[in-house]
Design a protein around this motif. Structure first.
Motif, PDB file in Angstrom:
ATOM      1  N   PRO A  69       0.829  -1.204   0.000  1.00 49.00           N
ATOM      2  CA  PRO A  69       0.000   0.000   0.000  1.00 49.00           C
ATOM      3  C   PRO A  69       0.868   1.260   0.000  1.00 49.00           C
ATOM      4  CG  PRO A  69       0.039  -0.973   2.183  1.00 49.00           C
ATOM      5  CD  PRO A  69       0.752  -1.928   1.267  1.00 49.00           C
ATOM      6  N   PRO A  70       0.311   2.383  -0.472  1.00 53.59           N
ATOM      7  CA  PRO A  70       1.088   3.620  -0.488  1.00 53.59           C
ATOM      8  C   PRO A  70       1.367   4.134   0.933  1.00 53.59           C
ATOM      9  CG  PRO A  70      -1.181   4.062  -1.103  1.00 53.59           C
ATOM     10  CD  PRO A  70      -1.035   2.563  -0.994  1.00 53.59           C
ATOM     11  N   ILE A  71       2.587   4.579   1.109  1.00 55.96           N
ATOM     12  CA  ILE A  71       3.012   5.209   2.367  1.00 55.96           C
ATOM     13  C   ILE A  71       3.272   6.672   2.037  1.00 55.96           C
ATOM     14  CG2 ILE A  71       4.757   5.257   4.188  1.00 55.96           C
ATOM     15  CD1 ILE A  71       5.361   2.278   3.390  1.00 55.96           C
ATOM     16  N   THR A  72       2.669   7.568   2.802  1.00 51.35           N
ATOM     17  CA  THR A  72       2.895   8.996   2.569  1.00 51.35           C
ATOM     18  C   THR A  72       3.580   9.628   3.768  1.00 51.35           C
ATOM     19  OG1 THR A  72       0.684   9.543   3.394  1.00 51.35           O
ATOM     20  CG2 THR A  72       0.920   9.277   1.011  1.00 51.35           C
ATOM     21  N   ASN A  73       4.383  10.629   3.466  1.00 43.89           N
ATOM     22  CA  ASN A  73       5.094  11.405   4.470  1.00 43.89           C
ATOM     23  C   ASN A  73       4.941  12.862   4.062  1.00 43.89           C
ATOM     24  OD1 ASN A  73       7.088  12.828   5.904  1.00 43.89           O
ATOM     25  ND2 ASN A  73       8.402  11.044   6.014  1.00 43.89           N
ATOM     26  N   GLU A  74       4.318  13.663   4.915  1.00 42.02           N
ATOM     27  CA  GLU A  74       4.112  15.080   4.637  1.00 42.02           C
ATOM     28  C   GLU A  74       4.734  15.894   5.759  1.00 42.02           C
ATOM     29  OE1 GLU A  74       0.652  16.472   2.954  1.00 42.02           O
ATOM     30  OE2 GLU A  74       0.346  14.676   1.741  1.00 42.02           O
ATOM     31  N   SER A  75       5.709  16.736   5.378  1.00 37.38           N
ATOM     32  CA  SER A  75       6.476  17.522   6.348  1.00 37.38           C
ATOM     33  C   SER A  75       6.317  19.015   6.083  1.00 37.38           C
ATOM     34  CB  SER A  75       7.970  17.191   6.248  1.00 37.38           C
ATOM     35  OG  SER A  75       8.203  15.813   6.428  1.00 37.38           O
ATOM     36  N   VAL A  76       6.448  19.806   7.143  1.00 36.57           N
ATOM     37  CA  VAL A  76       6.522  21.262   7.034  1.00 36.57           C
ATOM     38  C   VAL A  76       7.760  21.695   7.809  1.00 36.57           C
ATOM     39  CG1 VAL A  76       5.415  23.468   7.547  1.00 36.57           C
ATOM     40  CG2 VAL A  76       4.011  21.507   6.863  1.00 36.57           C
ATOM     41  N   TYR A  77       8.637  22.446   7.138  1.00 33.28           N
ATOM     42  CA  TYR A  77       9.864  22.931   7.775  1.00 33.28           C
ATOM     43  C   TYR A  77       9.538  24.090   8.719  1.00 33.28           C
ATOM     44  CZ  TYR A  77      12.321  20.037   4.463  1.00 33.28           C
ATOM     45  OH  TYR A  77      12.777  18.953   3.749  1.00 33.28           O
ATOM     46  N   GLN A  78       9.900  23.926   9.982  1.00 35.61           N
ATOM     47  CA  GLN A  78       9.627  24.924  11.017  1.00 35.61           C
ATOM     48  C   GLN A  78      10.818  25.862  11.237  1.00 35.61           C
ATOM     49  OE1 GLN A  78       6.476  24.792  12.548  1.00 35.61           O
ATOM     50  NE2 GLN A  78       6.118  23.237  11.002  1.00 35.61           N
ATOM     51  N   VAL A  79      12.012  25.299  11.300  1.00 34.73           N
ATOM     52  CA  VAL A  79      13.245  26.060  11.550  1.00 34.73           C
ATOM     53  C   VAL A  79      14.337  25.510  10.634  1.00 34.73           C
ATOM     54  CG1 VAL A  79      15.052  26.598  13.248  1.00 34.73           C
ATOM     55  CG2 VAL A  79      12.654  26.460  13.982  1.00 34.73           C
ATOM     56  N   ILE A  80      15.040  26.400   9.958  1.00 36.77           N
ATOM     57  CA  ILE A  80      16.210  26.013   9.170  1.00 36.77           C
ATOM     58  C   ILE A  80      17.327  26.987   9.508  1.00 36.77           C
ATOM     59  CG2 ILE A  80      17.224  25.767   6.871  1.00 36.77           C
ATOM     60  CD1 ILE A  80      14.376  25.131   5.832  1.00 36.77           C
ATOM     61  N   GLN A  81      18.381  26.474  10.122  1.00 35.20           N
ATOM     62  CA  GLN A  81      19.577  27.260  10.414  1.00 35.20           C
ATOM     63  C   GLN A  81      20.714  26.540   9.687  1.00 35.20           C
ATOM     64  OE1 GLN A  81      18.960  27.051  14.700  1.00 35.20           O
ATOM     65  NE2 GLN A  81      18.715  29.280  14.720  1.00 35.20           N
ATOM     66  N   PRO A  82      21.124  27.075   8.517  1.00 39.18           N
ATOM     67  CA  PRO A  82      22.078  26.364   7.665  1.00 39.18           C
ATOM     68  C   PRO A  82      23.289  25.832   8.425  1.00 39.18           C
ATOM     69  CG  PRO A  82      21.254  28.285   6.523  1.00 39.18           C
ATOM     70  CD  PRO A  82      20.735  28.356   7.946  1.00 39.18           C
ATOM     71  N   ASN A  83      23.573  24.552   8.159  1.00 37.98           N
ATOM     72  CA  ASN A  83      24.718  23.837   8.719  1.00 37.98           C
ATOM     73  C   ASN A  83      24.654  23.655  10.234  1.00 37.98           C
ATOM     74  OD1 ASN A  83      25.620  23.906   6.054  1.00 37.98           O
ATOM     75  ND2 ASN A  83      26.789  25.761   6.422  1.00 37.98           N
ATOM     76  N   GLU A  84      23.533  24.021  10.862  1.00 34.78           N
ATOM     77  CA  GLU A  84      23.374  23.895  12.316  1.00 34.78           C
ATOM     78  C   GLU A  84      22.200  23.018  12.716  1.00 34.78           C
ATOM     79  OE1 GLU A  84      23.396  27.533  14.540  1.00 34.78           O
ATOM     80  OE2 GLU A  84      24.987  28.388  13.292  1.00 34.78           O
ATOM     81  N   ARG A  85      20.998  23.324  12.182  1.00 32.79           N
ATOM     82  CA  ARG A  85      19.825  22.531  12.586  1.00 32.79           C
ATOM     83  C   ARG A  85      18.675  22.701  11.606  1.00 32.79           C
ATOM     84  NH1 ARG A  85      20.114  26.182  16.417  1.00 32.79           N
ATOM     85  NH2 ARG A  85      21.039  24.699  17.854  1.00 32.79           N
ATOM     86  N   ILE A  86      17.834  21.668  11.617  1.00 31.80           N
ATOM     87  CA  ILE A  86      16.556  21.675  10.910  1.00 31.80           C
ATOM     88  C   ILE A  86      15.525  21.135  11.897  1.00 31.80           C
ATOM     89  CG2 ILE A  86      15.186  20.715   9.014  1.00 31.80           C
ATOM     90  CD1 ILE A  86      17.873  20.223   7.529  1.00 31.80           C
ATOM     91  N   ILE A  87      14.386  21.808  11.978  1.00 30.06           N
ATOM     92  CA  ILE A  87      13.254  21.313  12.761  1.00 30.06           C
ATOM     93  C   ILE A  87      12.069  21.247  11.815  1.00 30.06           C
ATOM     94  CG2 ILE A  87      11.716  21.699  14.730  1.00 30.06           C
ATOM     95  CD1 ILE A  87      13.988  23.355  16.020  1.00 30.06           C
ATOM     96  N   LEU A  88      11.410  20.090  11.802  1.00 31.60           N
ATOM     97  CA  LEU A  88      10.242  19.941  10.943  1.00 31.60           C
ATOM     98  C   LEU A  88       9.164  19.148  11.670  1.00 31.60           C
ATOM     99  CD1 LEU A  88      10.205  16.802   9.623  1.00 31.60           C
ATOM    100  CD2 LEU A  88      12.140  17.759   8.386  1.00 31.60           C
ATOM    101  N   ALA A  89       7.938  19.392  11.248  1.00 33.77           N
ATOM    102  CA  ALA A  89       6.794  18.615  11.738  1.00 33.77           C
ATOM    103  C   ALA A  89       6.340  17.738  10.586  1.00 33.77           C
ATOM    104  CB  ALA A  89       5.669  19.548  12.165  1.00 33.77           C
ATOM    105  N   TYR A  90       6.072  16.454  10.881  1.00 35.59           N
ATOM    106  CA  TYR A  90       5.640  15.583   9.788  1.00 35.59           C
ATOM    107  C   TYR A  90       4.590  14.582  10.246  1.00 35.59           C
ATOM    108  CZ  TYR A  90       8.576  11.501  11.122  1.00 35.59           C
ATOM    109  OH  TYR A  90       9.141  10.424  11.745  1.00 35.59           O
ATOM    110  N   ALA A  91       3.804  14.137   9.262  1.00 37.24           N
ATOM    111  CA  ALA A  91       2.779  13.125   9.491  1.00 37.24           C
ATOM    112  C   ALA A  91       2.969  12.018   8.465  1.00 37.24           C
ATOM    113  CB  ALA A  91       1.385  13.731   9.362  1.00 37.24           C
ATOM    114  N   MET A  92       2.760  10.789   8.909  1.00 39.60           N
ATOM    115  CA  MET A  92       2.836   9.634   8.011  1.00 39.60           C
ATOM    116  C   MET A  92       1.499   8.919   7.998  1.00 39.60           C
ATOM    117  SD  MET A  92       6.582   7.946   8.676  1.00 39.60           S
ATOM    118  CE  MET A  92       6.369   6.804   7.305  1.00 39.60           C
ATOM    119  N   ALA A  93       1.209   8.278   6.849  1.00 35.15           N
ATOM    120  CA  ALA A  93      -0.007   7.476   6.703  1.00 35.15           C
ATOM    121  C   ALA A  93       0.315   6.273   5.821  1.00 35.15           C
ATOM    122  CB  ALA A  93      -1.125   8.304   6.079  1.00 35.15           C
ATOM    123  N   ILE A  94      -0.421   5.203   6.029  1.00 35.21           N
ATOM    124  CA  ILE A  94      -0.339   4.033   5.167  1.00 35.21           C
ATOM    125  C   ILE A  94      -1.714   3.815   4.561  1.00 35.21           C
ATOM    126  CG2 ILE A  94       0.020   1.535   5.024  1.00 35.21           C
ATOM    127  CD1 ILE A  94       2.070   1.748   7.224  1.00 35.21           C
TER     128      ILE A  94
END
Length: 157
Positions: A69-94
């Motif tokens: 079955p299809p697996i989906t992953n949907e993310s939204v980038y919350q914080v991007i600090q180049p070469n330091e950190r990434i924070i994202l919120a994501y949801a998965m479904a099958i």
């Protein structure tokens, strides 16, 4: 209709890479590189992999494992600090059924000439299908795939 149980959990994976933070960060920021280690692989069919890498931007992927079955992953980038950190919120479904919702923080720390990646997920896992133990195992496999891609790029350089 019965209620779907929810499990709240978090885990942290620390992984060292021989590449500098900018190179490891780029493997998350560059859609072509990320697709190679995150979505592709033996037995996987990628149906969608769209990335808008900016704060407020998204990542949407849809894939199948061995024709399942299809697996989906949907993310939204919350914080991007180049070469330091990434924070994202994501949801998965099958197959359209929600599996989890998570907040993911990735920190890229200099470690000698390489990088220590601190990967922390805080999640709500639904119905036992997306339990935190399996999510952590899957995350470790993805980070190992990233190591292979970084190693291939180092050899090609």
């Amino acid at each position: 209709m019965s209620r779907t149980p929810v499990t709240h959990a978090s885990f942290t994976i620390e992984r060292s890479y021989a590449a500098p933070p900018a190179k490891v960060f780029a493997a998350f920021a560059d859609p072509a590189i990320k697709r190679r280690w995150f979505a592709e692989g033996e037995g996987w069919t990628v149906e969608q992999f769209d990335v808008d890498f900016r704060v407020g931007g998204f990542e949407r992927s849809r894939f199948r494992y061995q024709g399942g079955p299809p697996i989906t992953n949907e993310s939204v980038y919350q914080v991007i600090q180049p070469n330091e950190r990434i924070i994202l919120a994501y949801a998965m479904a099958i197959d359209g059924v929600p599996l989890s919702g998570s907040l993911l923080t990735m920190e890229y720390l200099p470690e000698g000439s390489g990088t220590k990646l601190v990967f922390t997920e805080q999640g709500a896992y639904l119905g036992g299908k997306g339990d935190p133990v399996h999510r952590e195992e899957g995350s470790r496999e993805l980070l190992e795939s990233l190591a292979r891609i970084l190693g291939e790029e180092a050899k090609a350089a």
